[in-house]
Design an enzyme around this catalytic site. Structure first.
Site, PDB file in Angstrom:
ATOM      1  N   TRP A 160       0.831  -1.217   0.000  1.00 47.60           N
ATOM      2  CA  TRP A 160       0.000   0.000   0.000  1.00 47.60           C
ATOM      3  C   TRP A 160       0.854   1.251   0.000  1.00 47.60           C
ATOM      4  CZ3 TRP A 160      -4.369  -0.647  -2.043  1.00 47.60           C
ATOM      5  CH2 TRP A 160      -5.074  -1.836  -1.867  1.00 47.60           C
ATOM      6  N   ASP A 232      -1.380   6.603   6.208  1.00 43.34           N
ATOM      7  CA  ASP A 232      -2.505   5.784   5.774  1.00 43.34           C
ATOM      8  C   ASP A 232      -2.799   4.818   6.927  1.00 43.34           C
ATOM      9  OD1 ASP A 232      -4.209   3.899   4.707  1.00 43.34           O
ATOM     10  OD2 ASP A 232      -2.952   3.393   2.982  1.00 43.34           O
ATOM     11  N   LYS A 256     -12.532  -1.567   7.192  1.00 42.71           N
ATOM     12  CA  LYS A 256     -11.858  -2.619   7.958  1.00 42.71           C
ATOM     13  C   LYS A 256     -12.299  -2.571   9.418  1.00 42.71           C
ATOM     14  CE  LYS A 256      -8.642  -1.941   4.446  1.00 42.71           C
ATOM     15  NZ  LYS A 256      -8.677  -3.180   3.731  1.00 42.71           N
TER      16      LYS A 256
HETATM   17  C1  LIG Z   1      -3.572   0.074   4.111  1.00 45.93           C
HETATM   18  C2  LIG Z   1      -4.471   0.249   2.936  1.00 45.93           C
HETATM   19  N1  LIG Z   1      -4.379   1.371   2.213  1.00 45.93           N
HETATM   20  C3  LIG Z   1      -5.170   1.597   1.152  1.00 45.93           C
HETATM   21  C4  LIG Z   1      -6.094   0.670   0.758  1.00 45.93           C
HETATM   22  C5  LIG Z   1      -6.975   0.944  -0.426  1.00 45.93           C
HETATM   23  O1  LIG Z   1      -8.220   1.251   0.056  1.00 45.93           O
HETATM   24  P1  LIG Z   1      -9.496   1.474  -0.889  1.00 45.93           P
HETATM   25  O2  LIG Z   1      -9.802   0.153  -1.504  1.00 45.93           O
HETATM   26  O3  LIG Z   1     -10.516   1.950   0.087  1.00 45.93           O
HETATM   27  O4  LIG Z   1      -9.123   2.494  -1.897  1.00 45.93           O
HETATM   28  C6  LIG Z   1      -6.224  -0.523   1.471  1.00 45.93           C
HETATM   29  C7  LIG Z   1      -7.231  -1.534   1.058  1.00 45.93           C
HETATM   30  O5  LIG Z   1      -7.292  -2.636   1.475  1.00 45.93           O
HETATM   31  C8  LIG Z   1      -5.394  -0.728   2.585  1.00 45.93           C
HETATM   32  O6  LIG Z   1      -5.484  -1.860   3.288  1.00 45.93           O
END
Ligand SMILES: Cc1ncc(COP(=O)(O)O)c(C=O)c1O
Length: 421
Positions: A160, A232, A256
């Site tokens: 991520w 994040d 989550k």
């Molecule tokens: C740590 C993290 N950042 C970003 C995301 C991306 O999130 P989204 O699908 O809401 O764009 C996720 C998705 O699982 C994630 O676990």
């Protein structure tokens, strides 16, 4: 299943209110009625024919180890169910309300104020309820915080963080100052040796890497004079107390720990708002959302309502210190089972940075992994397959996962090992 003739059927001390049993006895045709007697009780089914009432304690719920969208607290779901058709006497579902009406305004304002209580968010921070997922924030951040040649530092501890960096490359001049890729994303760096840019606008981290199970237990301090930390927190948001004042921006997808997908929460220091580049789409401009209290356009009303119910529930549990204790207990139980399996199960992540939320593990005999996942599913433990990019297994044990769910998984792991060691 228990059966009784012309009487209340009581199984596990399930009490059917008299009014319900009386009306059931008047039903002519065999029928099944699902009901929830109070928000604290589990749903039961009542099958009824003219002479028989049968209560089936039929909790159809699985133990859901999904990484997100993930399990929500059962009492929150039941509360939402009870309010779905007619929200608190308004004669409407939350899904049918104007986002500018007094009912929804009370919902979003309470959600914000409860989140502020939970995280002790200082008054110099704004809370925004947005859309587009955390992925949209990967571009919103540099568009709002940087000019095209501005530097920004990224510590990449998993997929991520890597995605956030790659998106930022389109809008500013980001640099990866540390990457755990060569060690398969199993570590967090020591902060002392980090070569930070003295001009970086911000230092970005992914506080918990959902796929790799790597979590920051402490946070680096940006070295550039007016730099700030951006995190994040999608997969550990509201799983423990956080000192918000250490950050310029915290962002998280809700799906989550705090709600359904469709809501993205941004907590941002107010002085960082208002510098978006001209090319920034209006929907990505923090100033627009801040000035309009997250109501510039139609927000994800039902999702925000669900987040509000979760915040309420977390406060009722005693706040994030209590929630963290529960999360620590669950994670300890699971990691101990892995570490004490004599290598039958393995977790690749360095012990000091193992995630309390996402626990990746493999089997020494990798050919058994499919069977492990299949057998677990038969026991109603689902979504244990690791992310397609890493394989193995992953148990996501967010706030809503009860201790009993982890205990059941651990018992199953031990039993599986005994059969296959
Ligand atoms: C740590 C993290 N950042 C970003 C995301 C991306 O999130 P989204 O699908 O809401 O764009 C996720 C998705 O699982 C994630 O676990």
């Amino acid at each position: 299943m228990a059966t009784s003739t012309n009487s209340h059927l009581i199984r596990n001390q399930t009490q059917i209110p008299k009014s319900i049993s009386r009306s059931l006895l008047h039903l002519k045709k065999p029928s099944t009625i699902n009901l929830t007697t109070t928000t604290k009780t589990k749903p039961i089914s009542i099958r009824c024919s003219s002479s028989t009432i049968t209560v089936v304690d039929s909790n159809p719920r699985v133990i859901n180890f999904a990484a997100g969208p993930a399990a929500l607290p059962e009492n929150v779901l039941l509360k939402a169910q009870s309010e779905l058709y007619n929200w608190r006497g308004s004669g409407m579902s939350v899904m049918e309300m104007s986002h500018r009406g007094k009912e929804f305004l009370s919902i979003i304002q309470k959600a914000e104020s409860d989140l502020r209580k939970l995280l002790e968010i200082p008054s110099e921070y704004s809370v925004l309820f947005l859309q587009g997922g955390a992925t949209t924030q990967f571009s919103a951040l540099p568009l709002n915080l940087c000019n095209s040649d501005d530097e920004a530092d990224y510590i990449v501890t998993g997929s991520w963080g890597d995605k956030a960096f790659k998106e930022a490359k389109k809008y500013c001049n980001p640099k990866v100052i540390w990457s755990g890729k060569s060690e398969k994303y199993t570590k967090v760096p020591s902060f002392d040796g980090l070569e930070q840019s003295m001009h970086a606008k911000y230092l970005h981290i992914c506080a918990n890497e959902t796929i790799h199970g790597v979590e920051f237990k402490d946070y680096p301090v940006p070295k550039s004079s007016d730099g700030y930390l951006v995190a994040d927190m999608s997969s550990n948001f509201c799983s423990k107390p956080v000192d918000v004042s250490k950050f310029g921006v915290i962002y998280a997808g809700a799906q989550k720990n705090v709600g359904p997908s469709g809501v993205t929460i941004v907590i941002i220091r107010k002085d960082l708002i208002g510098n978006a580049r001209d090319i920034t789409p209006v929907m990505l401009d923090y100033k627009i959302h801040d000035e309009n209290s997250s109501l510039y356009n139609t927000p994800p009303c039902f999702g925000i309502y669900m987040c509000g119910l979760v915040f309420d529930d977390l406060l009722e549990q005693g706040g994030l210190k209590e929630v963290e204790k529960k999360n620590q207990r669950k994670a300890e139980l699971l990691y101990n089972a892995i570490d004490e399996s004599n290598g039958f199960f393995k977790c690749p992540v360095e012990k000091s940075v193992r995630s309390l939320m996402n626990v990746p593990f493999t089997l020494e005999k990798s050919e058994l992994e499919g069977e492990f996942i299949k057998e677990a599913a038969k026991e109603k433990m689902v979504q244990l397959k690791g992310h397609r990019s890493v394989g193995g297994m992953r148990a996501s044990i967010y706030n809503a996962m009860p201790l009993a769910g982890v205990e059941k998984l651990v018992a199953f792991m031990k039993e599986f090992q005994a059969r296959h060691a």
